[in-house]
Design an enzyme around this catalytic site. Structure first.
Site, PDB file in Angstrom:
ATOM      1  CE1 TYR A  60      69.161  13.253 -86.583  1.00 41.92           C
ATOM      2  CE2 TYR A  60      69.733  15.469 -85.694  1.00 41.92           C
ATOM      3  CZ  TYR A  60      68.732  14.466 -86.107  1.00 41.92           C
ATOM      4  OH  TYR A  60      67.483  14.484 -85.755  1.00 41.92           O
ATOM      5  CD  GLU A  62      68.730  11.737 -91.115  1.00 39.18           C
ATOM      6  OE1 GLU A  62      69.028  12.026 -92.086  1.00 39.18           O
ATOM      7  OE2 GLU A  62      67.926  12.248 -90.333  1.00 39.18           O
ATOM      8  CG  ASP A 206      57.555  -9.690 -82.523  1.00 40.70           C
ATOM      9  OD1 ASP A 206      58.526  -9.744 -81.829  1.00 40.70           O
ATOM     10  OD2 ASP A 206      56.590  -8.760 -82.789  1.00 40.70           O
ATOM     11  CB  THR A 232      61.986  -5.434 -77.432  1.00 44.83           C
ATOM     12  OG1 THR A 232      61.543  -6.726 -76.966  1.00 44.83           O
ATOM     13  CG2 THR A 232      60.821  -4.687 -78.060  1.00 44.83           C
ATOM     14  CE  LYS A 235      58.845  -7.596 -74.581  1.00 45.12           C
ATOM     15  NZ  LYS A 235      59.128  -6.688 -75.779  1.00 45.12           N
ATOM     16  NE  ARG A 241      61.809   0.479 -72.017  1.00 46.80           N
ATOM     17  CZ  ARG A 241      60.871  -0.537 -71.751  1.00 46.80           C
ATOM     18  NH1 ARG A 241      60.033  -0.679 -72.800  1.00 46.80           N
ATOM     19  NH2 ARG A 241      60.791  -1.304 -70.590  1.00 46.80           N
TER      20      ARG A 241
HETATM   21  N1  DSN Z   1      53.835  -4.883 -74.396  1.00 45.88           N
HETATM   22  C1  DSN Z   1      54.937  -5.730 -74.119  1.00 45.88           C
HETATM   23  C2  DSN Z   1      54.689  -6.724 -73.169  1.00 45.88           C
HETATM   24  O1  DSN Z   1      54.605  -6.454 -72.219  1.00 45.88           O
HETATM   25  O2  DSN Z   1      54.744  -8.004 -73.630  1.00 45.88           O
HETATM   26  C3  DSN Z   1      55.412  -6.167 -75.505  1.00 45.88           C
HETATM   27  O3  DSN Z   1      55.429  -5.078 -76.343  1.00 45.88           O
END
Ligand code: DSN
Length: 421
Positions: A60, A62, A206, A232, A235, A241
């Site tokens: 933990y 925080e 984003d 994210t 990708k 993730r």
């Molecule tokens: N849902 C994702 C995508 O496949 O683009 C983005 O969050």
């Protein structure tokens, strides 16, 4: 298992829970046995997976390094500090927050830092390539805030910057969001900055889909232009993730407070460490070559699909993904996804701009090359995959789909995901 490391021990899992152990095997077989073209997925490295399967999960923590609400954080503090520095160095950013659990939670934090409930923001509409967290009615962003949406121009199918400017002048949004989930072209961040400055709005990029291309220096960066960049990490970037936020120094305190304690409690320190590993990997020349190959492959696959009668939205791609309009073939996106799935090719149906079909059916498909490029495939294989997709989409015969699946198997045998040792 090493004497000094507990975690990622498959024998241990098999003994404790053979049912779940088998699911891990089955998923690895599924990944290895098909062509993975989901534009938002990738094969993260064994090093990243190892960090995620570690005892850092137990802690933990925080707060932030040096300012925690728990004792015993001296070790995980080092991991987070290393990760923050790597993110700042890689993206030339003033400030980095590695704690968001996902892209959606990173976006909740951005809203929390800059907006109050009821405030107006401007973003790309979901049917034109935006994202759920950019104001869809079913998302926090559409429920608690007042979204106004821009889209793409009907002729070019690229972002309509005149519309963005006009809507910004009319609605005076507190924040403008650039970015989305199905944008094949580069985004003009300078134009967005100028529009945001004109109306006094925060510019939030984003970058979830393309941040890996930025990390690999294959496309230009939003960081010099944006107040805040969320993304994210799993990708093209090929990390665990999870999510991350970069911002200008003047917003650092607001972002950190919005991540914790406004939006989240304890960070996932095993995932923070895995993000640090991915950032180190992304700073290499090898990764830069990978990022540029992802784009070369996306262009090659798009050209191959176009030759087979699938119209690329915007006429092509500059990034890792393409959106294909299937109306010329008379096949829906849903049927195309199913037919490809039956043939061992994993992709998703996708709405195209001004789509006459509902989203659950859709007139298009989205393809992306992060995973196949990680497997080492190149333009020759992209041409082969385009032909296999075309055969799958155009046929409703189970025999033909089985034949295609056999050819997919030859390709994945030659370019295995997670090669056997
Ligand atoms: N849902 C994702 C995508 O496949 O683009 C983005 O969050």
């Amino acid at each position: 298992m090493s004497d000094v490391f507990y975690g990622s021990d498959f024998d241990e899992l098999t003994n404790t829970d053979p049912e779940i152990a088998q699911i891990l095997i089955d998923e690895l077989s599924r990944l290895r046995g098909g062509i993975q073209l989901i534009a938002s997925e990738n094969f993260t490295s064994p090093a990243v997976l190892t960090a995620m399967g570690s005892t850092l999960s137990n802690k933990y923590a925080e707060g932030y390094p040096g300012k925690r609400y728990y004792g015993g954080c001296e070790v995980v503090d080092v991991a987070e500090t290393i990760g923050i520095q790597r993110a700042k160095d890689l993206f030339d950013a003033d400030h980095a927050n590695l704690q968001p659990h996902s892209g959606a939670s990173a976006n909740i934090a951005v809203f929390g830092a800059f907006l109050s409930p009821g405030d107006t923001f401007l973003s790309m509409s979901l049917p034109h390539g935006g994202h759920l967290t950019h104001g869809a009615k079913v998302s926090f962003s559409g429920k608690w805030f007042n979204p106004v949406h821009y889209g793409v121009a009907e002729g070019t199918e690229d972002i309509d910057y005149d519309q963005v400017r006009a809507l910004a002048r009319e609605h005076k949004p507190k924040m403008i969001i650039a970015g989305g989930s199905a944008i094949p072209r580069l985004i003009d961040f300078k134009a967005f900055r100028e529009i945001a400055d004109e109306v006094g709005a925060i510019l939030h990029v984003d970058a979830a889909h393309f941040i890996g291309l930025v990390a690999g220096k294959a496309i230009h960066s939003p960081v010099p232009y944006a107040d805040v960049v969320s993304f994210t990490t799993h990708k093209v970037l090929r990390g665990p993730r999870s999510g991350m936020i970069l911002c200008k120094q003047e917003h650092a305190a607001a972002i950190d407070k919005a991540v914790f304690p406004m939006m989240q409690g304890g960070p996932l320190m095993h995932v923070v460490a895995a993000k640090a590993v991915a950032l180190k990997e992304a700073a290499t020349h090898e990764y830069q070559k990978y990022a540029s190959d992802v784009i070369v492959n996306a262009k090659a696959m798009t050209a191959g699909l176009e030759a087979e009668g699938m119209r690329p939205v915007t006429g092509g791609t500059d990034t890792h993904l393409a959106l294909l309009d299937l109306q010329g073939l008379g096949v829906s996106g849903r049927d195309a996804e199913d037919r490809c799935g039956a043939s061992g090719i994993v992709l998703n149906k996708n709405a195209i701009p001004y789509d006459p079909a509902p989203p659950s059916v859709a007139s298009g498909i989205r393809v992306g090359t992060p995973s196949v490029t990680t497997q080492g495939m190149g333009v020759t294989e992209m041409a082969t995959i385009a032909r296999l997709i075309s055969r799958a989409v155009k046929s409703d015969s189970a025999t033909e789909h089985a034949a295609i699946k056999a050819e997919v198997g030859q390709l994945t045998d030659a370019f295995p995901a997670y090669p056997r040792g």
